[in-house]
Design a protein around this motif. Structure first.
Motif, PDB file in Angstrom:
ATOM      1  N   PRO A 135       0.812  -1.223   0.000  1.00  0.00           N
ATOM      2  CA  PRO A 135       0.000   0.000   0.000  1.00  0.00           C
ATOM      3  C   PRO A 135       0.841   1.267   0.000  1.00  0.00           C
ATOM      4  CG  PRO A 135      -0.090  -1.068   2.149  1.00  0.00           C
ATOM      5  CD  PRO A 135       0.570  -2.032   1.212  1.00  0.00           C
ATOM      6  N   ALA A 136       2.044   1.200   0.569  1.00  0.00           N
ATOM      7  CA  ALA A 136       2.903   2.388   0.596  1.00  0.00           C
ATOM      8  C   ALA A 136       3.331   2.815  -0.798  1.00  0.00           C
ATOM      9  CB  ALA A 136       4.141   2.110   1.455  1.00  0.00           C
ATOM     10  N   SER A 137       3.322   1.878  -1.736  1.00  0.00           N
ATOM     11  CA  SER A 137       3.743   2.168  -3.105  1.00  0.00           C
ATOM     12  C   SER A 137       2.667   2.874  -3.924  1.00  0.00           C
ATOM     13  CB  SER A 137       4.123   0.864  -3.825  1.00  0.00           C
ATOM     14  OG  SER A 137       5.110   0.154  -3.117  1.00  0.00           O
ATOM     15  N   SER A 138       1.461   2.933  -3.405  1.00  0.00           N
ATOM     16  CA  SER A 138       0.342   3.400  -4.218  1.00  0.00           C
ATOM     17  C   SER A 138       0.452   4.854  -4.649  1.00  0.00           C
ATOM     18  CB  SER A 138      -0.977   3.175  -3.472  1.00  0.00           C
ATOM     19  OG  SER A 138      -1.023   3.963  -2.296  1.00  0.00           O
ATOM     20  N   GLU A 139       1.165   5.667  -3.895  1.00  0.00           N
ATOM     21  CA  GLU A 139       1.294   7.082  -4.270  1.00  0.00           C
ATOM     22  C   GLU A 139       1.909   7.221  -5.656  1.00  0.00           C
ATOM     23  OE1 GLU A 139       0.286  10.023  -2.810  1.00  0.00           O
ATOM     24  OE2 GLU A 139      -0.887   8.613  -1.613  1.00  0.00           O
ATOM     25  N   PHE A 140       2.856   6.359  -5.968  1.00  0.00           N
ATOM     26  CA  PHE A 140       3.437   6.376  -7.318  1.00  0.00           C
ATOM     27  C   PHE A 140       2.664   5.483  -8.268  1.00  0.00           C
ATOM     28  CE2 PHE A 140       6.016   4.805 -10.758  1.00  0.00           C
ATOM     29  CZ  PHE A 140       6.603   5.958 -11.252  1.00  0.00           C
ATOM     30  N   LEU A 141       2.410   4.255  -7.869  1.00  0.00           N
ATOM     31  CA  LEU A 141       1.848   3.262  -8.787  1.00  0.00           C
ATOM     32  C   LEU A 141       0.459   3.641  -9.277  1.00  0.00           C
ATOM     33  CD1 LEU A 141       2.914  -0.095  -7.101  1.00  0.00           C
ATOM     34  CD2 LEU A 141       4.218   1.407  -8.611  1.00  0.00           C
ATOM     35  N   PHE A 142      -0.350   4.232  -8.418  1.00  0.00           N
ATOM     36  CA  PHE A 142      -1.726   4.585  -8.782  1.00  0.00           C
ATOM     37  C   PHE A 142      -1.918   6.086  -9.008  1.00  0.00           C
ATOM     38  CE2 PHE A 142      -2.296   0.500  -6.715  1.00  0.00           C
ATOM     39  CZ  PHE A 142      -3.209  -0.129  -7.556  1.00  0.00           C
ATOM     40  N   LYS A 143      -1.236   6.893  -8.199  1.00  0.00           N
ATOM     41  CA  LYS A 143      -1.479   8.335  -8.226  1.00  0.00           C
ATOM     42  C   LYS A 143      -0.419   9.118  -9.000  1.00  0.00           C
ATOM     43  CE  LYS A 143      -3.840   7.998  -3.768  1.00  0.00           C
ATOM     44  NZ  LYS A 143      -3.863   8.461  -2.351  1.00  0.00           N
ATOM     45  N   ASP A 144       0.610   8.411  -9.521  1.00  0.00           N
ATOM     46  CA  ASP A 144       1.643   9.059 -10.326  1.00  0.00           C
ATOM     47  C   ASP A 144       2.257  10.244  -9.591  1.00  0.00           C
ATOM     48  OD1 ASP A 144       3.285   9.637 -12.506  1.00  0.00           O
ATOM     49  OD2 ASP A 144       1.770  10.891 -13.471  1.00  0.00           O
ATOM     50  N   SER A 145       2.752  10.004  -8.389  1.00  0.00           N
ATOM     51  CA  SER A 145       3.299  11.068  -7.548  1.00  0.00           C
ATOM     52  C   SER A 145       4.481  11.789  -8.174  1.00  0.00           C
ATOM     53  CB  SER A 145       3.721  10.492  -6.190  1.00  0.00           C
ATOM     54  OG  SER A 145       4.672   9.449  -6.349  1.00  0.00           O
ATOM     55  N   ALA A 146       5.155  11.163  -9.130  1.00  0.00           N
ATOM     56  CA  ALA A 146       6.323  11.788  -9.769  1.00  0.00           C
ATOM     57  C   ALA A 146       5.957  12.507 -11.073  1.00  0.00           C
ATOM     58  CB  ALA A 146       7.404  10.750 -10.043  1.00  0.00           C
ATOM     59  N   GLY A 147       4.682  12.525 -11.424  1.00  0.00           N
ATOM     60  CA  GLY A 147       4.255  13.246 -12.618  1.00  0.00           C
ATOM     61  C   GLY A 147       4.724  12.643 -13.929  1.00  0.00           C
ATOM     62  N   MET A 148       4.800  11.332 -13.970  1.00  0.00           N
ATOM     63  CA  MET A 148       5.284  10.655 -15.174  1.00  0.00           C
ATOM     64  C   MET A 148       4.325  10.801 -16.355  1.00  0.00           C
ATOM     65  SD  MET A 148       8.158   9.053 -14.274  1.00  0.00           S
ATOM     66  CE  MET A 148       8.340   7.534 -15.182  1.00  0.00           C
ATOM     67  N   LEU A 149       3.047  11.049 -16.049  1.00  0.00           N
ATOM     68  CA  LEU A 149       2.046  11.132 -17.112  1.00  0.00           C
ATOM     69  C   LEU A 149       1.826  12.552 -17.620  1.00  0.00           C
ATOM     70  CD1 LEU A 149      -0.591   8.569 -15.777  1.00  0.00           C
ATOM     71  CD2 LEU A 149       1.207   8.217 -17.479  1.00  0.00           C
ATOM     72  N   ALA A 150       2.636  13.474 -17.172  1.00  0.00           N
ATOM     73  CA  ALA A 150       2.556  14.826 -17.723  1.00  0.00           C
ATOM     74  C   ALA A 150       2.840  14.763 -19.220  1.00  0.00           C
ATOM     75  CB  ALA A 150       3.560  15.740 -17.028  1.00  0.00           C
ATOM     76  N   PRO A 151       2.220  15.640 -20.018  1.00  0.00           N
ATOM     77  CA  PRO A 151       2.398  15.588 -21.482  1.00  0.00           C
ATOM     78  C   PRO A 151       3.873  15.548 -21.888  1.00  0.00           C
ATOM     79  CG  PRO A 151       0.678  17.143 -20.915  1.00  0.00           C
ATOM     80  CD  PRO A 151       1.294  16.704 -19.612  1.00  0.00           C
ATOM     81  N   GLY A 152       4.215  14.528 -22.682  1.00  0.00           N
ATOM     82  CA  GLY A 152       5.564  14.404 -23.221  1.00  0.00           C
ATOM     83  C   GLY A 152       6.600  13.849 -22.276  1.00  0.00           C
ATOM     84  N   ARG A 153       6.228  13.570 -21.023  1.00  0.00           N
ATOM     85  CA  ARG A 153       7.234  13.145 -20.041  1.00  0.00           C
ATOM     86  C   ARG A 153       7.787  11.757 -20.364  1.00  0.00           C
ATOM     87  NH1 ARG A 153       7.894  13.437 -14.239  1.00  0.00           N
ATOM     88  NH2 ARG A 153      10.176  13.592 -14.001  1.00  0.00           N
ATOM     89  N   LEU A 154       6.942  10.785 -20.604  1.00  0.00           N
ATOM     90  CA  LEU A 154       7.432   9.445 -20.902  1.00  0.00           C
ATOM     91  C   LEU A 154       8.195   9.411 -22.217  1.00  0.00           C
ATOM     92  CD1 LEU A 154       4.416   7.240 -19.745  1.00  0.00           C
ATOM     93  CD2 LEU A 154       6.698   7.295 -18.740  1.00  0.00           C
ATOM     94  N   ALA A 155       7.888  10.322 -23.111  1.00  0.00           N
ATOM     95  CA  ALA A 155       8.587  10.374 -24.403  1.00  0.00           C
ATOM     96  C   ALA A 155      10.049  10.751 -24.243  1.00  0.00           C
ATOM     97  CB  ALA A 155       7.888  11.364 -25.329  1.00  0.00           C
ATOM     98  N   GLN A 156      10.444  11.203 -23.051  1.00  0.00           N
ATOM     99  CA  GLN A 156      11.845  11.530 -22.811  1.00  0.00           C
ATOM    100  C   GLN A 156      12.710  10.272 -22.735  1.00  0.00           C
ATOM    101  OE1 GLN A 156      10.591  15.388 -20.057  1.00  0.00           O
ATOM    102  NE2 GLN A 156      12.131  13.968 -19.317  1.00  0.00           N
ATOM    103  N   ALA A 157      12.084   9.125 -22.512  1.00  0.00           N
ATOM    104  CA  ALA A 157      12.825   7.857 -22.465  1.00  0.00           C
ATOM    105  C   ALA A 157      12.966   7.330 -23.887  1.00  0.00           C
ATOM    106  CB  ALA A 157      12.093   6.851 -21.577  1.00  0.00           C
ATOM    107  N   THR A 158      13.937   7.853 -24.611  1.00  0.00           N
ATOM    108  CA  THR A 158      14.085   7.557 -26.035  1.00  0.00           C
ATOM    109  C   THR A 158      14.914   6.313 -26.319  1.00  0.00           C
ATOM    110  OG1 THR A 158      15.988   9.050 -26.120  1.00  0.00           O
ATOM    111  CG2 THR A 158      13.833   9.978 -26.680  1.00  0.00           C
ATOM    112  N   MET A 159      15.502   5.735 -25.285  1.00  0.00           N
ATOM    113  CA  MET A 159      16.366   4.572 -25.484  1.00  0.00           C
ATOM    114  C   MET A 159      15.551   3.339 -25.919  1.00  0.00           C
ATOM    115  SD  MET A 159      15.198   4.948 -22.264  1.00  0.00           S
ATOM    116  CE  MET A 159      16.362   6.196 -21.739  1.00  0.00           C
ATOM    117  N   PRO A 160      16.190   2.368 -26.594  1.00  0.00           N
ATOM    118  CA  PRO A 160      15.486   1.125 -26.922  1.00  0.00           C
ATOM    119  C   PRO A 160      14.934   0.468 -25.661  1.00  0.00           C
ATOM    120  CG  PRO A 160      17.559   1.248 -28.105  1.00  0.00           C
ATOM    121  CD  PRO A 160      17.568   2.376 -27.122  1.00  0.00           C
TER     122      PRO A 160
END
Length: 262
Positions: A179-204
């Motif tokens: 349950p302690a992990s839920s802040e990231f896993l469910f609520k995206d506490s690090a803002g990974m879903l902000a527009p264009g954020r995941l697209a920064q991971a361009t590596m294979p």
């Protein structure tokens, strides 16, 4: 808080990868994968907070932030990242936040449920229905029962009653991590879903899952594949969520193919 980070280096080829294990496990979980990939990589594995021989998390602050900081401190030059389950979400975050330090990214059943929920509004309700028994155990304060239910859904297939008592005690001691992990896993506490954020991971990137795993795993990988610029999804037949532990040989071929193009 700053914790001691315990590491184990599985010696192999000169190319080095950082390996991050799943919840309720430890760095030794990578032994089989490391042996199978020794001609391709050396694996530097570390224990997550409160796991293995790393420092004990005091249950304050965001545990995903702490786990990520521990991993980031171990990357002194560009490395390949390999993560499983919760560890895969840490690897994903490291790749997004520090893409210049990541040569390739292997995510084995990442449990970043927020990305699937972004595409499927009913996803969270589906998850809650499937985990009502575990939630009830946590609500009642029965962490041993919560560990039993968690093992049934996300473990390696061995029934709870057949596990050694020492292991059952270990899982019970650590199950609060779920349950302690839920802040990231469910609520995206690090803002990974902000527009264009995941697209920064361009590596294979390789997205791995077993066809015997919970259906939620496929939904997460499908959602990530849409957002990561260079991601391939591979489904391995006949294995479940703990595939890097129970069937380490199954992950070797796709990882080796990823390394060849990165």
């Amino acid at each position: 808080m700053t914790l001691h980070t315990h590491t184990h280096l599985y010696e192999g080829a000169s190319r080095r990868a950082l390996a991050i294990h799943c919840t309720l496990s430890h760095s030794g979980a990578w032994r089989g994968v490391a042996a199978a990939l020794k001609d391709d990589l050396s694996l530097l594995a570390y224990d997550l907070p409160s796991h293995g021989k790393s420092g004990v998390w005091d249950r304050t602050g965001n545990v995903h932030d702490i786990a990520t900081a521990m991993g980031r401190a171990l990357i002194e030059e560009p490395m390949d990242l390999i993560g499983h389950s919760f560890g895969a979400t840490v690897a994903l975050r490291l790749a997004v936040e520090n893409p210049e330090l990541v040569r390739s990214l292997t995510l084995i059943e990442p449990v970043f449920f927020a990305v699937a929920a972004a595409d499927e509004p009913g996803f969270i309700q589906e998850y809650k229905r499937g985990n009502a028994e575990m939630d009830a155990a946590f609500a009642s304060g029965d962490e041993r029962e919560a560990a039993r239910v968690f093992n049934r859904g996300w473990g390696g297939g061995t029934p709870w009653d057949e596990l050694p008592e020492r292991l059952r005690e270990h899982l019970t001691r650590l199950v609060h991590f779920v349950p302690a992990s839920s802040e990231f896993l469910f609520k995206d506490s690090a803002g990974m879903l902000a527009p264009g954020r995941l697209a920064q991971a361009t590596m294979p990137t390789l997205l791995l899952e077993g066809d015997q795993s919970p259906a939620l795993s496929a939904k997460v990988n499908i959602a990530l594949q849409k957002r990561l610029p260079d991601a391939e999804r591979v489904v391995i037949k006949g294995v479940g969520h703990m595939l890097p532990v129970t069937h380490p040989e199954t992950v070797v071929e796709p990882i080796r193919a990823l390394l060849a193009r990165s």
